[in-house]
Motif scaffolding. Structure first.
Motif, PDB file in Angstrom:
ATOM      1  N   TRP A 186      17.261  10.562  87.580  1.00 31.98           N
ATOM      2  CA  TRP A 186      16.611  11.792  88.255  1.00 31.98           C
ATOM      3  C   TRP A 186      17.475  12.951  88.020  1.00 31.98           C
ATOM      4  O   TRP A 186      18.849  12.645  88.246  1.00 31.98           O
ATOM      5  N   LYS A 195      13.596  10.387  97.005  1.00 33.96           N
ATOM      6  CA  LYS A 195      14.251   9.501  97.745  1.00 33.96           C
ATOM      7  C   LYS A 195      14.454   8.408  96.951  1.00 33.96           C
ATOM      8  O   LYS A 195      13.352   7.845  96.174  1.00 33.96           O
ATOM      9  N   ILE A 196      15.429   7.480  96.878  1.00 29.95           N
ATOM     10  CA  ILE A 196      15.705   6.156  96.508  1.00 29.95           C
ATOM     11  C   ILE A 196      15.303   5.128  97.469  1.00 29.95           C
ATOM     12  O   ILE A 196      15.806   5.081  98.436  1.00 29.95           O
ATOM     13  N   PRO A 200      15.673  -0.580  92.383  1.00 28.37           N
ATOM     14  CA  PRO A 200      15.324   1.023  93.086  1.00 28.37           C
ATOM     15  C   PRO A 200      14.015   1.518  92.718  1.00 28.37           C
ATOM     16  O   PRO A 200      13.691   1.269  91.503  1.00 28.37           O
ATOM     17  N   ALA A 232      18.107  11.218  97.409  1.00 28.37           N
ATOM     18  CA  ALA A 232      18.569  11.137  96.024  1.00 28.37           C
ATOM     19  C   ALA A 232      19.736  12.332  95.755  1.00 28.37           C
ATOM     20  O   ALA A 232      20.581  12.122  95.128  1.00 28.37           O
ATOM     21  N   VAL A 257      17.555   4.272  87.659  1.00 27.99           N
ATOM     22  CA  VAL A 257      16.749   5.045  88.062  1.00 27.99           C
ATOM     23  C   VAL A 257      17.342   6.434  87.527  1.00 27.99           C
ATOM     24  O   VAL A 257      18.280   6.660  87.986  1.00 27.99           O
ATOM     25  N   MET A 317      12.322   5.240  84.987  1.00 25.41           N
ATOM     26  CA  MET A 317      12.478   3.925  85.564  1.00 25.41           C
ATOM     27  C   MET A 317      11.848   2.943  85.176  1.00 25.41           C
ATOM     28  O   MET A 317      10.844   3.073  84.278  1.00 25.41           O
ATOM     29  N   CYS A 347      25.542   5.936  92.512  1.00 30.64           N
ATOM     30  CA  CYS A 347      25.102   6.847  91.761  1.00 30.64           C
ATOM     31  C   CYS A 347      26.043   7.664  91.011  1.00 30.64           C
ATOM     32  O   CYS A 347      27.268   7.719  91.164  1.00 30.64           O
ATOM     33  N   CYS A 398      15.450   1.050  97.941  1.00 27.04           N
ATOM     34  CA  CYS A 398      16.148  -0.154  97.657  1.00 27.04           C
ATOM     35  C   CYS A 398      16.201  -1.086  98.744  1.00 27.04           C
ATOM     36  O   CYS A 398      16.032  -0.826  99.816  1.00 27.04           O
ATOM     37  N   TYR A 405      20.990   6.007  89.149  1.00 27.06           N
ATOM     38  CA  TYR A 405      21.038   5.347  90.352  1.00 27.06           C
ATOM     39  C   TYR A 405      20.818   3.802  90.067  1.00 27.06           C
ATOM     40  O   TYR A 405      19.834   3.659  89.166  1.00 27.06           O
ATOM     41  N   LEU A 408      12.295   5.477  92.736  1.00 29.87           N
ATOM     42  CA  LEU A 408      12.394   7.101  93.198  1.00 29.87           C
ATOM     43  C   LEU A 408      11.135   7.537  93.510  1.00 29.87           C
ATOM     44  O   LEU A 408      10.095   7.500  92.653  1.00 29.87           O
TER      45      LEU A 408
END
Length: 340
Positions: free
Chosen positions: A127, A185-186, A179, A205, A125, A34, A142, A188, A132, A181
């Motif tokens: 992950w 969890k994301i 965003p 996420a 992001v 990120m 996503c 935003c 994302y 992470l």
């Protein structure tokens, strides 16, 4: 002005060094998932650079088209492209082409591209096997990292209504809370006009379920910058930053702070005088019990400005910054001044 030029030069050097690391045949294989590496926006990783860095390939991108003119220096979050890296993929968002593109890190060959309905002004992001990102169309996307296929799309505002903004047709609630992470969890946010409502999210996420939502931040009765009481609130424009217990939301003014676990509002020092008054900006980063925003060091506990310092990178045991003479220095704060 001199400090600003030096900061830009440092950012460019770090950016080029990172690209060379990932493009080098001696790459350590580390991810950069990120913007500024992690949710604290530290700009530092424990992985080392290869001993020799050399260019493997190059791709020319269209000239960036930032939302705000350079006079709005606090909101230059999309002045350049901000790639992330996951595995053998480099992912680049475009505020010009309204898309995210994946390239092979070894060859530079384009693997896939995904278009949405507005500029993508913030780095994605990465992950696990997913990507994302948010867009000015007001949505969180996503995608599958391997092929760019849409896994889910979540509208962050109340409807699909559009408006002309920054020379483009965008959502009335554009997603400009970049965003982050943390803990699966994301985080935003959407909307830049508090009177239209501001929407802050924590989204699982894995499943896409909304863990929590705060939709009251745009209608707080508070003292404004002109020292009059009125309804208003934070207008998210910048990369969110998170710690184990706090979430910072940057904007044109000083960042607002929330409890990361419960979404409870903690502070937003909009009208405070003294150190850090009316400073703010998109580039917030966190180091232990401190955070840094637009050349000011703040106390994380209550948002009180402590000292001016142009911090660039925060590692586990040191901070890299420019001092008052524009020299690049490293130092370790020994203690955080307590609140009075």
């Amino acid at each position: 002005m001199k400090n600003r030029r030096l900061r830009r030069a440092l950012h460019l050097l770090v950016y080029l060094a990172a690209l060379q690391l990932f493009f080098s045949g001696e790459s350590c294989g580390a991810d950069w998932p990120m913007w500024r590496y992690d949710a604290a926006r530290s700009g530092a990783t424990a992985d080392g650079l290869a001993e020799q860095l050399y260019l493997q390939w190059a791709r020319r991108m269209p000239k960036p088209a930032p939302a705000w003119s350079e006079e709005q220096y606090k909101l230059q979050f999309d002045k350049s492209y901000e790639p992330i890296v996951m595995g053998k993929r480099i992912f680049v968002a475009s505020m010009v082409g309204d898309k995210v593109t994946a390239y092979d890190t070894d060859s530079g060959v384009e693997i896939w591209r995904f278009y949405c309905d507005g500029p993508v002004r913030f780095a994605p992001v990465g992950w696990k096997d997913r990507i994302y990102f948010v867009s000015d169309d007001g949505c969180l996307y996503c995608l599958a990292a391997a092929d760019g296929k849409l896994i889910r799309k979540l509208r962050l505002g109340p409807s699909d209504k559009k408006i002309l903004g920054n020379g483009r047709l965008i959502s009335i609630w554009p997603a400009r809370g970049g965003p982050a992470l943390f803990d699966g969890k994301i985080y935003c946010a959407a909307s830049i006009w508090p009177f239209m409502g501001v929407f802050i999210y924590a989204i699982d996420a894995e499943t896409g379920e909304i863990a929590w939502e705060n939709s009251s931040s745009g209608s707080r009765y508070m003292t404004q910058q002109h020292n009059s009481e009125a309804f208003g609130g934070v207008a998210p424009q910048g990369y969110l930053a998170a710690t184990q217990d706090k979430l910072l939301i940057p904007s044109r003014t000083t960042p607002a702070c929330y409890d990361r676990r419960t979404v409870e509002f903690i502070y937003y020092r909009l009208s405070e005088r003294g150190m850090g008054k009316h400073v703010g900006g998109y580039d917030v980063c966190i180091w232990k019990d401190l955070f840094f925003n637009n050349s000011i060091m703040y106390r994380l506990a209550d948002g009180e400005g402590i000292v001016k310092t142009s911090v660039q990178v925060v590692a586990d045991d040191a901070i890299i910054a420019f001092d008052k003479d524009a020299a690049l220095v490293g130092y370790v704060p020994r203690e955080v001044p307590e609140a009075e």
